[in-house]
Design a protein around this motif. Sequence first.
Motif, PDB file in Angstrom:
ATOM      1  N   VAL A 168      -7.671  -0.057  -1.986  1.00 11.03           N
ATOM      2  CA  VAL A 168      -8.990  -0.750  -1.448  1.00 11.03           C
ATOM      3  C   VAL A 168      -9.904  -0.003  -2.448  1.00 11.03           C
ATOM      4  O   VAL A 168     -10.943  -0.929  -2.123  1.00 11.03           O
ATOM      5  N   HIS A 202      -9.756  -4.686   3.323  1.00  7.87           N
ATOM      6  CA  HIS A 202     -10.435  -3.470   2.508  1.00  7.87           C
ATOM      7  C   HIS A 202     -11.130  -2.522   3.184  1.00  7.87           C
ATOM      8  O   HIS A 202     -12.035  -1.830   2.851  1.00  7.87           O
ATOM      9  N   CYS A 203     -10.563  -2.223   4.409  1.00  8.96           N
ATOM     10  CA  CYS A 203     -11.144  -1.278   5.500  1.00  8.96           C
ATOM     11  C   CYS A 203     -12.864  -1.528   5.849  1.00  8.96           C
ATOM     12  O   CYS A 203     -13.422  -0.263   5.905  1.00  8.96           O
ATOM     13  N   THR A 204     -13.009  -2.671   5.740  1.00 10.84           N
ATOM     14  CA  THR A 204     -14.547  -2.783   6.359  1.00 10.84           C
ATOM     15  C   THR A 204     -14.220  -3.233   7.852  1.00 10.84           C
ATOM     16  O   THR A 204     -13.465  -4.047   8.187  1.00 10.84           O
ATOM     17  N   ARG A 212       0.787  -1.406   0.035  1.00 12.45           N
ATOM     18  CA  ARG A 212      -0.159  -0.065  -0.090  1.00 12.45           C
ATOM     19  C   ARG A 212       0.819   1.193   0.158  1.00 12.45           C
ATOM     20  O   ARG A 212       0.505   2.238  -0.373  1.00 12.45           O
ATOM     21  N   GLU A 251     -11.106  -0.410  -5.265  1.00 12.49           N
ATOM     22  CA  GLU A 251     -12.010  -1.483  -6.051  1.00 12.49           C
ATOM     23  C   GLU A 251     -12.980  -2.384  -5.381  1.00 12.49           C
ATOM     24  O   GLU A 251     -13.990  -2.656  -5.895  1.00 12.49           O
ATOM     25  N   PHE A 252     -12.609  -2.496  -3.897  1.00 12.20           N
ATOM     26  CA  PHE A 252     -13.224  -3.419  -3.189  1.00 12.20           C
ATOM     27  C   PHE A 252     -14.237  -2.831  -2.260  1.00 12.20           C
ATOM     28  O   PHE A 252     -15.369  -3.308  -1.816  1.00 12.20           O
ATOM     29  N   ASN A 253     -13.957  -1.501  -1.753  1.00 12.80           N
ATOM     30  CA  ASN A 253     -14.706  -0.709  -0.794  1.00 12.80           C
ATOM     31  C   ASN A 253     -14.717   0.892  -1.342  1.00 12.80           C
ATOM     32  O   ASN A 253     -13.475   1.606  -1.105  1.00 12.80           O
TER      33      ASN A 253
END
Length: 192
Positions: free
Chosen positions: A102, A147-149, A85, A104-106
């Motif tokens: 991230v 993904h920062c969830t 990252r 792309e996913f979140n």
Amino acid sequence: MKGTSVFVVLVLVVAPNSPRTCLVTAAMASSRLPEEVRDARVRWPSLDDLLGLGEAWGLIPVTDRAAILYEDESLTELQREFDHRDADGDGELTKEEIVRVVDEFNSDEDLLEACFLACRAASEGLSATPRCTFLPYAVMRGGFDVHCTPTAADELAMRETVVLQDIDELLLSGDPDELGLSLNPDGTISDD
């Protein structure tokens, strides 16, 4: 002597569980880890010294707790993730660097902001300006997935709970040997 290899073998003989043994063992096992992790592990008692860890617990910053509580494999994986990252390689993540990987996913801006701010918050008190460097990133990842969830449970907090329970159990057991206490012949605790 051309073509001859020389091997040096160092044999260290010390008592098991002595501070020197623990220090040498920790240094050898964690030589692949980031310097800040190795420094934290030398600065504080290890998991092998629960009483010492318990005495120091309130003084240990959350970033150093992550260095102590996460296994080497987890920290190595987190380091690879962090390095991926860290696009400019400066050892500090910006919000843009997190979003780059991230998004792309979140794409939830609020979650990405919370993820980044959690990372910076973990470094508060360690420097004049909060920064998202490796150990604060490891702390943040305890509560957020890749993904920062936000995760259902904070992994670092769970590890802290287990260690604190182990310390409580050790203290409650009252075994003088485990507590490092000397007993007088009459069974009372010695002042030595």
